[in-house]
Design an enzyme around this catalytic site. Sequence first.
Site, PDB file in Angstrom:
ATOM      1  N   HIS A  16      36.269  46.381  39.671  1.00 33.82           N
ATOM      2  CA  HIS A  16      35.298  45.329  39.570  1.00 33.82           C
ATOM      3  C   HIS A  16      35.203  45.123  38.070  1.00 33.82           C
ATOM      4  O   HIS A  16      34.736  46.088  37.424  1.00 33.82           O
ATOM      5  CB  HIS A  16      33.841  45.499  40.478  1.00 33.82           C
ATOM      6  N   LEU A  74      37.661  39.523  51.925  1.00 37.68           N
ATOM      7  CA  LEU A  74      37.159  40.548  52.565  1.00 37.68           C
ATOM      8  C   LEU A  74      38.399  41.044  53.507  1.00 37.68           C
ATOM      9  O   LEU A  74      38.946  40.546  54.204  1.00 37.68           O
ATOM     10  CB  LEU A  74      35.977  40.210  53.518  1.00 37.68           C
TER      11      LEU A  74
HETATM   12  C1  GRF Z   1      40.178  42.432  37.374  1.00 40.55           C
HETATM   13  O1  GRF Z   1      39.209  41.894  36.484  1.00 40.55           O
HETATM   14  C2  GRF Z   1      39.577  43.133  38.254  1.00 40.55           C
HETATM   15  O2  GRF Z   1      38.460  43.699  37.935  1.00 40.55           O
HETATM   16  C3  GRF Z   1      39.100  42.117  39.492  1.00 40.55           C
HETATM   17  O3  GRF Z   1      39.900  40.955  39.285  1.00 40.55           O
HETATM   18  C4  GRF Z   1      40.520  41.094  38.366  1.00 40.55           C
HETATM   19  C5  GRF Z   1      42.058  41.052  38.509  1.00 40.55           C
HETATM   20  O4  GRF Z   1      43.062  41.068  37.631  1.00 40.55           O
HETATM   21  N1  GRF Z   1      38.839  42.417  40.868  1.00 40.55           N
HETATM   22  P1  GRF Z   1      44.689  41.222  37.483  1.00 40.55           P
HETATM   23  O5  GRF Z   1      44.824  40.323  38.845  1.00 40.55           O
HETATM   24  O6  GRF Z   1      44.503  42.750  37.895  1.00 40.55           O
HETATM   25  O7  GRF Z   1      45.157  41.069  36.358  1.00 40.55           O
END
Ligand code: GRF
Length: 203
Positions: free
Chosen positions: A113, A96
């Site tokens: 997300h 956070l």
């Molecule tokens: C992604 O799936 C994003 O949506 C989530 O965490 C993952 C990060 O992947 N918050 P990366 O480190 O960008 O490959």
Amino acid sequence: MSNDLPGIAVFVSGSGSNLQALIDASGSRKLEANIGLVVSNKSKAYGLVRAREAGIDCFVFKSKRYSSVQEASDKLLGVLREHKVDYIALAGYLKLLPEMIVKEYRNRILNIHPGSLPKYGGKGMYGHFVHEAVLANGENATAATVHLVDEVYDRGRTLESVSVPVMSDDTSETLAERVLKEEHELYWQVINKLIRGKYDFDN
Ligand code: GRF
């Protein structure tokens, strides 16, 4: 890189494939912002390697190293200001943000997300946990979602969400891969829209 572009900081905890997509979009001038800083709570995050390779300044932020939340928040805010950061993009950042940062950057912090919100969000609902829950519930679609960040995990208003099909033979890995592809194309576009003032905010 043009100095007239607004500055963004990208926060990562892991592999940083979304960071890479933003770096690439910035290189090809699709992203209308200058990535001036990458922040990670993990000194070994691969995202930091990607940042350094792209010549971007990095800051490892471990809040427990400071004697108080106030001190940690002041430090982080100082580094953001030093790097002329106007917007923050969380990209796989698992902590956070300190409340002071959320307040200072209200409506200028985004998160990406890998699922639909609010159903597949909240504390502990990240990465493969999201995809496993989607598969366990037999959903035939999931999503890549970009939302505003406030003081609570995944609670801020959804700005854009792209539907992604779930196949009957999907594993959490194959699903993650399909969702990530959409994430990489979605994030820079939403950042541009935010910067251009395309979203209305009440507060
Ligand atoms: C992604 O799936 C994003 O949506 C989530 O965490 C993952 C990060 O992947 N918050 P990366 O480190 O960008 O490959």
